[in-house]
Design an enzyme around this catalytic site. Structure first.
Site, PDB file in Angstrom:
ATOM      1  N   ARG A 101      -1.844   2.664   6.450  1.00 15.18           N
ATOM      2  CA  ARG A 101      -1.660   4.085   7.353  1.00 15.18           C
ATOM      3  C   ARG A 101      -2.858   4.249   8.311  1.00 15.18           C
ATOM      4  NH1 ARG A 101       3.197   3.927   6.661  1.00 15.18           N
ATOM      5  NH2 ARG A 101       4.569   5.240   5.350  1.00 15.18           N
ATOM      6  N   HIS A 143       4.377   0.624  14.402  1.00 15.55           N
ATOM      7  CA  HIS A 143       5.020   0.965  13.150  1.00 15.55           C
ATOM      8  C   HIS A 143       5.942   0.116  12.858  1.00 15.55           C
ATOM      9  CE1 HIS A 143       4.465   4.100   9.701  1.00 15.55           C
ATOM     10  NE2 HIS A 143       5.098   2.926   9.249  1.00 15.55           N
TER      11      HIS A 143
HETATM   12  P1  NAP Z   1       1.654   0.792  -4.332  1.00 23.19           P
HETATM   13  O1  NAP Z   1       2.542  -0.480  -4.671  1.00 23.19           O
HETATM   14  O2  NAP Z   1       1.578   2.152  -4.661  1.00 23.19           O
HETATM   15  O3  NAP Z   1       0.151  -0.009  -4.128  1.00 23.19           O
HETATM   16  C1  NAP Z   1      -0.702   0.712  -3.525  1.00 23.19           C
HETATM   17  C2  NAP Z   1      -2.219   0.169  -3.943  1.00 23.19           C
HETATM   18  O4  NAP Z   1      -3.407   0.941  -3.452  1.00 23.19           O
HETATM   19  C3  NAP Z   1      -2.468   0.042  -5.301  1.00 23.19           C
HETATM   20  O5  NAP Z   1      -2.975  -1.215  -5.870  1.00 23.19           O
HETATM   21  C4  NAP Z   1      -3.371   1.211  -5.810  1.00 23.19           C
HETATM   22  O6  NAP Z   1      -3.989   1.092  -6.912  1.00 23.19           O
HETATM   23  C5  NAP Z   1      -4.127   1.237  -4.398  1.00 23.19           C
HETATM   24  N1  NAP Z   1      -4.892   2.260  -4.442  1.00 23.19           N
HETATM   25  C6  NAP Z   1      -4.395   3.611  -4.192  1.00 23.19           C
HETATM   26  N2  NAP Z   1      -5.250   4.594  -4.113  1.00 23.19           N
HETATM   27  C7  NAP Z   1      -6.431   3.944  -4.241  1.00 23.19           C
HETATM   28  C8  NAP Z   1      -7.738   4.215  -4.058  1.00 23.19           C
HETATM   29  N3  NAP Z   1      -8.343   5.704  -4.112  1.00 23.19           N
HETATM   30  N4  NAP Z   1      -8.784   3.286  -4.457  1.00 23.19           N
HETATM   31  C9  NAP Z   1      -8.235   2.038  -4.572  1.00 23.19           C
HETATM   32  N5  NAP Z   1      -7.210   1.666  -4.512  1.00 23.19           N
HETATM   33  C10 NAP Z   1      -6.240   2.668  -4.313  1.00 23.19           C
HETATM   34  O7  NAP Z   1       2.233   0.920  -2.683  1.00 23.19           O
HETATM   35  P2  NAP Z   1       2.972   0.009  -1.562  1.00 23.19           P
HETATM   36  O8  NAP Z   1       4.452  -0.122  -1.943  1.00 23.19           O
HETATM   37  O9  NAP Z   1       2.067  -1.589  -1.829  1.00 23.19           O
HETATM   38  O10 NAP Z   1       2.748   0.377  -0.258  1.00 23.19           O
HETATM   39  C11 NAP Z   1       1.402   0.397   0.278  1.00 23.19           C
HETATM   40  C12 NAP Z   1       1.437   1.212   1.431  1.00 23.19           C
HETATM   41  O11 NAP Z   1       2.178   0.684   2.800  1.00 23.19           O
HETATM   42  C13 NAP Z   1       2.201   2.752   1.742  1.00 23.19           C
HETATM   43  O12 NAP Z   1       1.783   3.664   0.932  1.00 23.19           O
HETATM   44  C14 NAP Z   1       2.597   2.752   3.211  1.00 23.19           C
HETATM   45  O13 NAP Z   1       1.443   3.591   3.419  1.00 23.19           O
HETATM   46  C15 NAP Z   1       2.350   1.523   3.630  1.00 23.19           C
HETATM   47  N6  NAP Z   1       3.456   0.811   4.363  1.00 23.19           N
HETATM   48  C16 NAP Z   1       3.729   0.595   5.833  1.00 23.19           C
HETATM   49  C17 NAP Z   1       4.541   0.237   6.194  1.00 23.19           C
HETATM   50  C18 NAP Z   1       4.817  -0.297   7.631  1.00 23.19           C
HETATM   51  O14 NAP Z   1       5.793  -0.725   8.160  1.00 23.19           O
HETATM   52  N7  NAP Z   1       3.568  -0.301   8.344  1.00 23.19           N
HETATM   53  C19 NAP Z   1       6.066  -0.093   5.485  1.00 23.19           C
HETATM   54  C20 NAP Z   1       5.773   0.128   4.215  1.00 23.19           C
HETATM   55  C21 NAP Z   1       4.727   0.647   3.547  1.00 23.19           C
HETATM   56  P3  NAP Z   1      -3.487   0.948  -8.311  1.00 23.19           P
HETATM   57  O15 NAP Z   1      -2.648  -0.027  -8.481  1.00 23.19           O
HETATM   58  O16 NAP Z   1      -4.656   0.898  -9.321  1.00 23.19           O
HETATM   59  O17 NAP Z   1      -2.667   2.330  -8.403  1.00 23.19           O
END
Ligand code: NAP
Length: 310
Positions: free
Chosen positions: A225, A273
């Site tokens: 993001r 994006h």
């Molecule tokens: P997810 O499974 O919830 O993974 C998020 C990761 O971030 C987890 O490892 C989490 O730690 C870590 N995290 C969150 N807050 C943190 C903090 N304060 N300090 C350290 N680590 C932290 O999410 P996901 O499905 O992988 O998606 C990640 C992001 O990708 C989405 O939120 C979205 O913004 C982005 N995205 C972008 C696109 C695009 O096309 N550009 C598409 C899809 C998604 P824990 O494991 O300990 O909870």
């Protein structure tokens, strides 16, 4: 019969109606999928933040809201939403992100631009890229997407470090967490990939101080993001040579305004994006399976934790 409300843009209805109905039929669920249910009658809402529903209070019997997006930063603070909220974790979305991240990592690792953009009749055989084993990659956010990207990069030979909020144990990935873990994860990293959610804690996580921990001449890849990066600090780091190039898919303002300095910066690649998008066929299966679980009294998968913000 379950009343399922589809609340997203009209174009999404065109894409999702048939796959969702097919998935309901396949799962043996008798569902009335519509964009026009009476709120009090709705059992489940399939949802994107840019759709018509913004006030969830009239949906008194709704058992869960099933998001079609992975990121939930625009819905998580909605105080009218008291029903369980599930985000999307979908194999196609994950695979798309793995391809995008792997492609852009290899571009920078191999220095592809030198030859693709510099084909001018000069035989430049004086430099070779290092092998992947000599190119440490760090992924901030080692969740559903980050872990899959890390596994792919490990298979190519990169030493991969992942950073998360809670401790993790993922084969072949050096897992770090917490404040001290962040410093260790960034120190001497040559490619840093951002796959964190946008929350108050992750905003500006790449800033002047943390960018300075990375190896001189390293690369930033952000498909997470926009607000994860302090833009002014990144521009300064690019201009000083601390960061050699940034590939950015997400921005504080989207679409990225035409006069934004990122567009014209020679060391920035802007992608609009598109790193990975939700694919209706597979997303429909995931959502219908989650509704099936709800109806069977099983816990929902991919529940958002409102307190954490993701
Ligand atoms: P997810 O499974 O919830 O993974 C998020 C990761 O971030 C987890 O490892 C989490 O730690 C870590 N995290 C969150 N807050 C943190 C903090 N304060 N300090 C350290 N680590 C932290 O999410 P996901 O499905 O992988 O998606 C990640 C992001 O990708 C989405 O939120 C979205 O913004 C982005 N995205 C972008 C696109 C695009 O096309 N550009 C598409 C899809 C998604 P824990 O494991 O300990 O909870």
């Amino acid at each position: 019969m379950l009343n399922v409300l589809f609340s997203a843009k009209s174009a999404a209805w065109t894409d999702y109606q048939a796959p969702l109905n097919a998935a309901f039929a396949e799962a043996g669920i008798d569902a009335n999928l519509s964009r026009d249910h009476v709120p009090e009658d709705v059992d489940y809402i399939i949802f994107t933040p840019n759709g018509p529903v913004t006030d969830f209070r009239p949906y008194t019997k709704t058992k869960a809201v099933m998001g079609l997006w992975a990121g939930v930063e625009t819905i998580v603070d909605n105080e009218t939403l008291t029903q369980p909220l599930c985000r999307l974790v979908d194999e196609s979305l994950t695979n798309g992100m793995v391809e995008w991240v792997t492609g852009h990592t290899l571009r920078h690792h191999l220095g592809m631009d030198t030859h693709i953009l510099g084909q001018d009749g000069t035989w430049r055989d004086d430099s070779f890229p290092p092998v992947a084993a000599k190119r440490p990659v760090t992924i901030l956010g080692i969740g559903a997407l980050g872990a899959a990207c890390g596994e792919s990069l490990h298979r190519l030979g990169f030493p991969v470090t992942g950073w998360s909020r809670s401790p993790k144990d993922i084969p072949d990935i050096r897992c770090l967490h917490g404040e001290k873990g962040l410093q260790e994860a960034l120190t001497d990293a040559q490619i840093v990939i951002l796959l964190l959610p946008q929350t108050p804690e992750t905003t500006d996580i790449l800033n002047a101080e943390t960018l300075a921990l990375m190896a001189k001449g390293s690369f930033v890849i952000n498909p997470g993001r926009g607000p994860l990066i302090d833009d002014a600090a990144l521009l300064a780091a690019l201009d000083s040579g601390q960061i050699a190039h940034a590939t950015l898919d997400v921005f504080r303002t989207e679409p990225l305004p035409p006069d934004d300095p990122f567009w014209a910066h020679p060391k920035v690649t802007v992608t609009p994006h598109i790193a990975s998008t939700t694919r209706p066929e597979t997303a429909a299966e995931v959502i219908v399976e989650n509704i099936r679980r709800g109806e069977a009294g099983q816990p929902f998968r991919f529940l958002v934790n409102r307190g954490r913000g993701y």
